[in-house]
Design an enzyme around this catalytic site. Structure first.
Site, PDB file in Angstrom:
ATOM      1  N   LYS A 173       0.852  -1.199   0.000  1.00 14.53           N
ATOM      2  CA  LYS A 173       0.000   0.000   0.000  1.00 14.53           C
ATOM      3  C   LYS A 173       0.890   1.253   0.000  1.00 14.53           C
ATOM      4  O   LYS A 173       2.106   1.152   0.227  1.00 14.53           O
ATOM      5  CB  LYS A 173      -0.921  -0.027   1.222  1.00 14.53           C
ATOM      6  CG  LYS A 173      -0.192  -0.001   2.541  1.00 14.53           C
ATOM      7  CD  LYS A 173      -1.112  -0.348   3.710  1.00 14.53           C
ATOM      8  CE  LYS A 173      -0.338  -0.263   5.015  1.00 14.53           C
ATOM      9  NZ  LYS A 173      -1.038  -0.898   6.134  1.00 14.53           N
ATOM     10  N   ARG A 222     -11.732  -0.315  14.417  1.00 19.79           N
ATOM     11  CA  ARG A 222     -11.534   0.503  13.227  1.00 19.79           C
ATOM     12  C   ARG A 222     -12.562   0.025  12.201  1.00 19.79           C
ATOM     13  O   ARG A 222     -13.602   0.634  12.051  1.00 19.79           O
ATOM     14  CB  ARG A 222     -10.099   0.322  12.725  1.00 19.79           C
ATOM     15  CG  ARG A 222      -9.738   1.220  11.580  1.00 19.79           C
ATOM     16  CD  ARG A 222      -8.258   1.188  11.254  1.00 19.79           C
ATOM     17  NE  ARG A 222      -7.842  -0.040  10.587  1.00 19.79           N
ATOM     18  CZ  ARG A 222      -6.610  -0.252  10.157  1.00 19.79           C
ATOM     19  NH1 ARG A 222      -5.670   0.669  10.316  1.00 19.79           N
ATOM     20  NH2 ARG A 222      -6.283  -1.376   9.556  1.00 19.79           N
ATOM     21  N   TYR A 275      16.404  31.444   3.957  1.00 21.42           N
ATOM     22  CA  TYR A 275      15.401  32.427   4.366  1.00 21.42           C
ATOM     23  C   TYR A 275      15.525  32.794   5.840  1.00 21.42           C
ATOM     24  O   TYR A 275      15.820  31.938   6.669  1.00 21.42           O
ATOM     25  CB  TYR A 275      13.995  31.851   4.162  1.00 21.42           C
ATOM     26  CG  TYR A 275      13.576  31.672   2.724  1.00 21.42           C
ATOM     27  CD1 TYR A 275      13.560  32.737   1.832  1.00 21.42           C
ATOM     28  CD2 TYR A 275      13.158  30.428   2.270  1.00 21.42           C
ATOM     29  CE1 TYR A 275      13.149  32.563   0.523  1.00 21.42           C
ATOM     30  CE2 TYR A 275      12.740  30.247   0.955  1.00 21.42           C
ATOM     31  CZ  TYR A 275      12.738  31.317   0.090  1.00 21.42           C
ATOM     32  OH  TYR A 275      12.328  31.133  -1.200  1.00 21.42           O
ATOM     33  N   MET A 314      11.212  25.095  -0.593  1.00 23.57           N
ATOM     34  CA  MET A 314      10.265  24.215  -1.272  1.00 23.57           C
ATOM     35  C   MET A 314      11.004  23.202  -2.142  1.00 23.57           C
ATOM     36  O   MET A 314      10.674  22.017  -2.142  1.00 23.57           O
ATOM     37  CB  MET A 314       9.299  25.042  -2.127  1.00 23.57           C
ATOM     38  CG  MET A 314       8.205  24.197  -2.750  1.00 23.57           C
ATOM     39  SD  MET A 314       7.119  25.121  -3.839  1.00 23.57           S
ATOM     40  CE  MET A 314       6.192  26.099  -2.694  1.00 23.57           C
TER      41      MET A 314
HETATM   42  C1  LIG Z   1      -0.277  -1.929   6.703  1.00 19.17           C
HETATM   43  C2  LIG Z   1      -0.901  -3.179   7.122  1.00 19.17           C
HETATM   44  C3  LIG Z   1      -0.138  -4.331   7.354  1.00 19.17           C
HETATM   45  C4  LIG Z   1       1.380  -4.329   7.293  1.00 19.17           C
HETATM   46  O1  LIG Z   1       1.916  -3.675   8.406  1.00 19.17           O
HETATM   47  P1  LIG Z   1       3.508  -3.627   8.646  1.00 19.17           P
HETATM   48  O2  LIG Z   1       3.637  -3.131  10.027  1.00 19.17           O
HETATM   49  O3  LIG Z   1       4.064  -2.662   7.656  1.00 19.17           O
HETATM   50  O4  LIG Z   1       4.018  -5.004   8.439  1.00 19.17           O
HETATM   51  C5  LIG Z   1      -0.810  -5.496   7.663  1.00 19.17           C
HETATM   52  N1  LIG Z   1      -2.163  -5.521   7.764  1.00 19.17           N
HETATM   53  C6  LIG Z   1      -2.924  -4.437   7.563  1.00 19.17           C
HETATM   54  C7  LIG Z   1      -4.399  -4.539   7.670  1.00 19.17           C
HETATM   55  C8  LIG Z   1      -2.326  -3.232   7.244  1.00 19.17           C
HETATM   56  O5  LIG Z   1      -3.091  -2.153   7.050  1.00 19.17           O
END
Ligand SMILES: *Cc1c(COP(=O)(O)O)cnc(C)c1O
Length: 398
Positions: free
Chosen positions: A36, A135, A280, A328
């Site tokens: 992700k 969640r 700056y 920037m």
């Molecule tokens: C991001 C995520 C993981 C992986 O987490 P890490 O700590 O990067 O290994 C696993 N399960 C879910 C649902 C996540 O959102």
């Protein structure tokens, strides 16, 4: 260089990490590579094929858009699982493509059934159980309704897996909360099975959990940060080493290797006299006659403004302090004490140069960020290259 900095991915480091993680999870669990947020800043299009080349054929993403990008570069038989958001109108595409997705609430299952009926296809879903994170996830009192729908429509929905996610497996202070989650997960899976459901693959562990709660390595694990060569927390690393000490096995202090390196080049060099303000405002006053190099990376490129007057970059194997505020698109660094710096010299922002390293953690610590935040802040548009860089000798401590 088409962009003003570049990110290289070290294939050898990734292969090292995946081989090491296999020893941690054992031979049987499926390894789902979590990619992700643009593969934690590494770049989905570059990272996914590298992981596949190491024999991994399961990827986890958060969104539809990420699934689309993985699908574009992965092998046809590779499995993709969306752990997060899909708009109802996109379910058609997801189901037609054979992409797996989480059913985290009853409405998602009802909509899935509707779309499957319409398409005459079968969806592959993972039931996400709420066990204490609060969640997303199916609540205990929603399970009877879910079970009935699933048992009544086996031709429309296949339960590919049943899963949950822990509320912070990387710090020991969450220990009791996680224990309760583990217990709740197994109780609910048992209940579903007793009700006649095939729950598919069970999965719960993220990177931290495979180390800290090895009993949560079930049929599959979802590993993100560790495959990129970073620990979920220093505590996780130390606990892993301590356990080795207790069991009398010698463990490498640094079994994970950073895959990513972020570098740029010296754009220009200036002499600045003593008693002048640099960049700056008034935040940096030169205390001597100085040589200052400009580097074409700033907060627009993910180099956080909070690092102003604090960070270092590596040039010619030396550490050059960041002076003045980050702009920037540019930063200024002090090269007075590094001889012979010339325009075009490589500047390392994250990673190793010679024997020294700017680690993601040191970078993150400065701005009270998690490693995760630093990585996902890396610019998507920056050029990425895959390299085979020999791994440096193992070190004591990080
Ligand atoms: C991001 C995520 C993981 C992986 O987490 P890490 O700590 O990067 O290994 C696993 N399960 C879910 C649902 C996540 O959102």
């Amino acid at each position: 260089m088409s962009s003003t900095s570049r990110i290289t991915l070290n294939r050898l480091a990734l292969a090292n990490n995946l081989a090491f993680l296999r020893t941690v999870i054992g031979d049987h669990a499926i390894f789902s590579s979590v990619v992700k947020s643009n593969a934690y800043g590494h770049g989905i299009e570059h990272f996914v094929p590298l992981v596949e080349a190491c024999g991994i054929d399961h990827f986890s993403v958060f969104s539809l858009e990420e699934a689309r990008r993985v699908k574009h570069v992965c092998a046809p038989e590779t499995r993709i699982m969306i752990m997060g958001h899909v708009d109802d109108e996109d379910l058609h595409w997801v189901i037609q493509q054979g992409i797996e997705f989480y059913v985290f609430a009853p409405h998602r299952l009802r909509e899935t059934l509707r779309v499957c009926r319409e398409l005459g296809s079968r969806a592959r879903v993972h039931l996400e159980l709420e066990t204490g994170l609060h969640r997303t996830g199916l609540e205990e009192d929603e399970l009877p309704g879910i079970l009935e729908l699933l048992l009544g429509n086996p031709e429309l929905v296949e339960v590919a897996g049943t899963c949950t996610h822990f509320a912070g497996a990387e710090v020991v202070s969450n220990y009791y909360r996680i224990q309760n989650q583990i217990r709740a997960f197994h109780e609910r899976v048992r209940w579903l099975r007793d009700g006649g459901l095939d729950c598919g693959l069970l999965h719960a562990a993220c990177s931290a959990a495979i180390f800290n709660y090895p009993e949560t390595i079930l049929d599959m694990v979802r590993v993100g940060i560790a495959q990129y060569g970073m620990w979920s927390s220093q505590e996780t690393r130390i606990r892993y080493l301590q356990r080795g000490d207790r069991e009398g096995v010698t463990r490498s202090p640094d079994p994970l290797r950073r895959v990513l390196r972020w570098s740029s080049g010296v754009m220009d060099i200036k002499e600045v006299a003593e008693g002048e303000y640099i960049s700056y405002g008034y935040s940096y006053l030169s205390s001597r006659s100085m040589r200052i190099a400009s580097v074409p990376v700033g907060y627009a490129q993910g180099y956080k403004r909070e690092i102003s007057n604090q960070g270092h970059v590596l040039i010619r194997g030396g550490r050059a302090p960041v002076v003045g505020v980050i702009n920037m698109n540019m930063m200024l660094v002090d090269i007075t004490d590094i001889p012979d710096v010339t325009i075009g010299d490589e500047v390392v922002l994250i990673g190793m140069q010679g024997d020294i390293e700017i680690s993601v953690s040191s970078f993150s610590d400065m701005v009270h960020n998690l490693n995760y935040e630093t990585l996902v802040g890396l610019p998507a548009e920056t050029e990425r290259l895959v390299v085979d860089r020999p791994l440096p000798a193992r070190r004591n401590g990080l």
